[in-house]
Design an enzyme around this catalytic site. Sequence first.
Site, PDB file in Angstrom:
ATOM      1  N   HIS A 100       1.222 -42.455 -51.752  1.00 49.16           N
ATOM      2  CA  HIS A 100       0.892 -41.225 -51.626  1.00 49.16           C
ATOM      3  C   HIS A 100       1.916 -40.229 -51.049  1.00 49.16           C
ATOM      4  CE1 HIS A 100      -2.016 -37.865 -51.614  1.00 49.16           C
ATOM      5  NE2 HIS A 100      -1.807 -37.640 -50.232  1.00 49.16           N
ATOM      6  N   HIS A 151       1.174 -43.539 -57.585  1.00 48.88           N
ATOM      7  CA  HIS A 151       0.601 -41.952 -58.208  1.00 48.88           C
ATOM      8  C   HIS A 151      -0.095 -42.640 -59.450  1.00 48.88           C
ATOM      9  CE1 HIS A 151       4.367 -39.603 -56.439  1.00 48.88           C
ATOM     10  NE2 HIS A 151       3.845 -40.527 -55.624  1.00 48.88           N
ATOM     11  N   PHE A 209      -9.959 -45.363 -57.824  1.00 49.05           N
ATOM     12  CA  PHE A 209     -10.239 -46.964 -57.459  1.00 49.05           C
ATOM     13  C   PHE A 209     -11.704 -47.027 -57.013  1.00 49.05           C
ATOM     14  CE2 PHE A 209      -5.965 -49.418 -57.368  1.00 49.05           C
ATOM     15  CZ  PHE A 209      -5.506 -48.726 -58.146  1.00 49.05           C
ATOM     16  N   LYS A 256      -3.386 -42.066 -61.421  1.00 47.20           N
ATOM     17  CA  LYS A 256      -4.441 -40.814 -61.482  1.00 47.20           C
ATOM     18  C   LYS A 256      -5.812 -41.253 -61.687  1.00 47.20           C
ATOM     19  CE  LYS A 256      -0.840 -37.630 -63.187  1.00 47.20           C
ATOM     20  NZ  LYS A 256      -0.320 -36.729 -64.113  1.00 47.20           N
ATOM     21  N   GLY A 261      -5.451 -35.893 -51.852  1.00 46.09           N
ATOM     22  CA  GLY A 261      -5.890 -35.273 -52.938  1.00 46.09           C
ATOM     23  C   GLY A 261      -4.724 -34.927 -54.086  1.00 46.09           C
ATOM     24  N   PRO A 295      -0.132 -32.566 -53.065  1.00 50.91           N
ATOM     25  CA  PRO A 295      -0.035 -32.147 -51.833  1.00 50.91           C
ATOM     26  C   PRO A 295       1.181 -31.038 -51.475  1.00 50.91           C
ATOM     27  CG  PRO A 295      -0.309 -34.661 -51.877  1.00 50.91           C
ATOM     28  CD  PRO A 295      -0.028 -34.097 -53.312  1.00 50.91           C
TER      29      PRO A 295
END
Length: 247
Positions: free
Chosen positions: A93, A74, A79, A76, A102, A105
């Site tokens: 995720h 998590h 990368f 934010k 994204g 969810p």
Amino acid sequence: MIYNKVLIFSDNPFLLEKLLEIIKEKKIDKLINFKIASSPFSNIMLGSLKVEKINIIDNLDYLINNFNLIISAHCKQIFPSELIEKVKCINIHPGLNPFNRGWYPQVFSIINKLPVGATIHEMDDEIDHGHIIIQKEVQCHSYDTSETVYNRVLEMELILFEQVIEKILNNKYDITTPVSDGNINLKSDFNEICNIDLKKDYTGQEFIDLLRALTHGNYNNAYFYDEDGNKIFVKISLQKENYENKF
């Protein structure tokens, strides 16, 4: 173990603490020196543990030169491709890839009825898109809010992490390819649905789903503007009937 220079990058203090507990229980910390980091805008305190604040773009060379595995839990920040190409990057995720990739969810799953769950996957240069290591769907009930679904997803993420962390560290895990590219929701999409249009026609189901998707603890998400231009925040309270408590 193949990966012996490991960084866990998280902006979620609860999740980070629980991941470290799993690592300690498995005694992996005796073999590997895990380091932990958060984004500069996060304020994570874990007792005496030092949580380094790192801006990924500004510290790209440091990350490439000092770690051979980075676990995003998590985080934010995005990368960049250079980091993903030179360091193995794994993402925890809170969604069931490829559905609702994204932002948030569980919010969009309540609205669009696509599956929700937890996924641990290899990162590539697209958001929540790489090869899947492990994933599991969680239930989403008619009386759930964003918060209750999210908490269920968090629990599943920890279960999955416990199952595969040693396989990941030894690079001995299987992968599957997502069935499709799925769909993706951006922060701008979330901001848009927070603004309730009082002139729009909703079915009862659509309106309740919107409100419960945007109800998450103390966060003020859903709002409308009244006739005086005041911004009014709104939440919903849902409770499954308990026959024992009826009059």
